[in-house]
Design a protein around this motif. Sequence first.
Motif, mmCIF file in Angstrom:
data_model
loop_
_atom_site.group_PDB
_atom_site.id
_atom_site.type_symbol
_atom_site.label_atom_id
_atom_site.label_comp_id
_atom_site.label_asym_id
_atom_site.label_seq_id
_atom_site.Cartn_x
_atom_site.Cartn_y
_atom_site.Cartn_z
ATOM 1 N N VAL A 76 0.861 -1.180 0.000
ATOM 2 C CA VAL A 76 0.000 0.000 0.000
ATOM 3 C C VAL A 76 0.899 1.233 0.000
ATOM 4 C CG1 VAL A 76 -0.232 0.109 2.529
ATOM 5 C CG2 VAL A 76 -2.006 1.109 1.062
ATOM 6 N N ALA A 138 -2.989 0.143 -3.805
ATOM 7 C CA ALA A 138 -2.624 -1.097 -3.122
ATOM 8 C C ALA A 138 -2.667 -2.277 -4.081
ATOM 9 C CB ALA A 138 -3.567 -1.340 -1.951
ATOM 10 N N ILE A 216 -6.204 -0.704 0.620
ATOM 11 C CA ILE A 216 -5.670 -2.063 0.776
ATOM 12 C C ILE A 216 -6.790 -3.022 1.139
ATOM 13 C CG2 ILE A 216 -5.017 -1.591 3.181
ATOM 14 C CD1 ILE A 216 -3.321 -4.076 0.705
#
Length: 284
Positions: A76, A138, A216
């Motif tokens: 991320v 991410a 993420i």
Amino acid sequence: MLDTVNKAATAAPTALQLDAKRSLYYPKQPGVIFPDIPSFDTVEEERQHRKERLVAACRAFDQHGFDYGFAGHLTVRDPEHPELYWTNPMCVHFSQVKVSNLILADHQGRVVEGDYAINRAGFVLHAAVHEAHPDIMAMCHAHTVYGTAFASLGRPLDPISQDAAAFFEDHIVIKDEAGQVALEEKAGLAVCDWFKDVKAAIHQNHGLLTASRHSIESAAFWFIALERCCRQQLLVEATGIKPTLVSPDRSRYSRDHVGSEYIGWLHFQTIWSQLSKTQPDMFE
């Protein structure tokens, strides 16, 4: 260590300000408990948030049995320095990843913060995609049983269910560098161009990758979902009976309403709730 990074870097991308009310799942009744997309007063708060959710994603991968030795990497972007990304440390099991052992790396594979080495294969693939696509926040990859098996077929998922329809026209099959260990930077460059406008990729003879422009959490959930869809399709095909497919128009409807970045984030909230209560060592 962060304050040694080039201060002239461009502003980091922030999570998409998705209108949750566009989701069919957003409650019409006011005053009920429902997850809200977080906002932050400082970049330090946002960094801590991303790191904690990255750790939770690693722990979720452990729960789903996605471990395979040291293989598997989740990344991320840092919210302040978009040329840097946080990732899980080399040779630390998903179940043992915590905030304190995450590493921060640049697009050249140099560890800027943290004690552990970087996974070379993870750097080659993820750094190339992050650098080529500034909008991607991410990414997730792991060597899973069903995703790797399905990837050997070199074809996309069929819309055999609503779950699979979430990936309809929103994933791609990558055949470049198929089956070759991604240790050379040219392998990452061959793969990164395929990630435009899709949230997932099936890398032939290798496995699954997901990317998110939102969080993420979204990248991790859609990876879990993609692995599950690969398993379902392999089970259906093992019967020898041709399945009835969801029609293209209904597949697109399902994708738009249950396959979005927001829905991926929303799904992950159940995972976060369970992990944050049962695995407090994540925050160490």
